[in-house]
Design an enzyme around this catalytic site. Structure first.
Site, PDB file in Angstrom:
ATOM      1  N   GLN A  96      -8.650   4.191   2.564  1.00  0.00           N
ATOM      2  CA  GLN A  96      -8.643   3.509   3.854  1.00  0.00           C
ATOM      3  C   GLN A  96      -8.352   4.480   4.990  1.00  0.00           C
ATOM      4  OE1 GLN A  96      -5.746   0.406   3.272  1.00  0.00           O
ATOM      5  NE2 GLN A  96      -7.312  -1.093   2.738  1.00  0.00           N
ATOM      6  N   GLN A 153      -1.754   2.413   6.475  1.00  0.00           N
ATOM      7  CA  GLN A 153      -2.898   1.905   5.724  1.00  0.00           C
ATOM      8  C   GLN A 153      -2.552   2.063   4.253  1.00  0.00           C
ATOM      9  OE1 GLN A 153      -6.212   4.063   7.603  1.00  0.00           O
ATOM     10  NE2 GLN A 153      -6.903   2.063   8.323  1.00  0.00           N
ATOM     11  N   SER A 154      -3.054   1.163   3.431  1.00  0.00           N
ATOM     12  CA  SER A 154      -2.595   1.047   2.054  1.00  0.00           C
ATOM     13  C   SER A 154      -3.046   2.143   1.100  1.00  0.00           C
ATOM     14  CB  SER A 154      -3.031  -0.302   1.475  1.00  0.00           C
ATOM     15  OG  SER A 154      -2.450  -1.346   2.212  1.00  0.00           O
ATOM     16  N   THR A 155      -4.194   2.723   1.351  1.00  0.00           N
ATOM     17  CA  THR A 155      -4.724   3.715   0.407  1.00  0.00           C
ATOM     18  C   THR A 155      -5.260   4.930   1.155  1.00  0.00           C
ATOM     19  OG1 THR A 155      -6.978   2.846   0.438  1.00  0.00           O
ATOM     20  CG2 THR A 155      -5.458   1.868  -1.181  1.00  0.00           C
TER      21      THR A 155
END
Length: 123
Positions: A26, A21-23
């Site tokens: 998230q 997941q990107s962050t």
């Protein structure tokens, strides 16, 4: 559920479930996405892999897919494919693997040379 694309040669190697997941936000707030990604282990079993032949790479949680430069999990994945250890890469969506051609094309190239399949939850 099996696939005619999966051969004995694929099954003799390992399956990788790549989770990203990107962050950090998230990772914390999108638990359903994480659950779905980890659940791909069952998809590998359905395709014929034994439980002890399925690995999870989740070292890139919280890292954007815009570049592989800081994604150690992606680097591990490519390296393991390159040495012929991997028969299948599973990701919830191929965009979890790479978001740019600089990272995506070399992965596809090495998968082609090593006869490694790439699948998502739909294929």
């Amino acid at each position: 559920m099996t696939s005619e694309l999966v051969t004995k040669s694929h099954l003799e190697r390992r399956a990788i479930v790549y989770v990203r997941q990107s962050t950090t936000h998230q990772v914390i707030n999108n638990q359903e996405s994480l659950r779905l990604q980890y659940a791909l282990r069952q998809r590998a079993r359905d395709l014929g892999w034994r439980e002890d032949s399925i690995d999870i790479i989740d070292a890139d949680l919280g890292f954007s897919g815009s570049s592989a430069a800081h994604r150690e999990g992606f680097k591990e994945l490519v390296g393991r494919v390159a040495i012929g250890e991997i028969g299948l890469i599973l990701s919830i969506d191929v965009t979890r693997l790479a978001r740019n051609c600089t990272d995506w094309y070399p992965l596809l190239d090495v998968c082609g040379h090593r006869a490694c399949l790439i699948a998502d939850r739909e294929s």
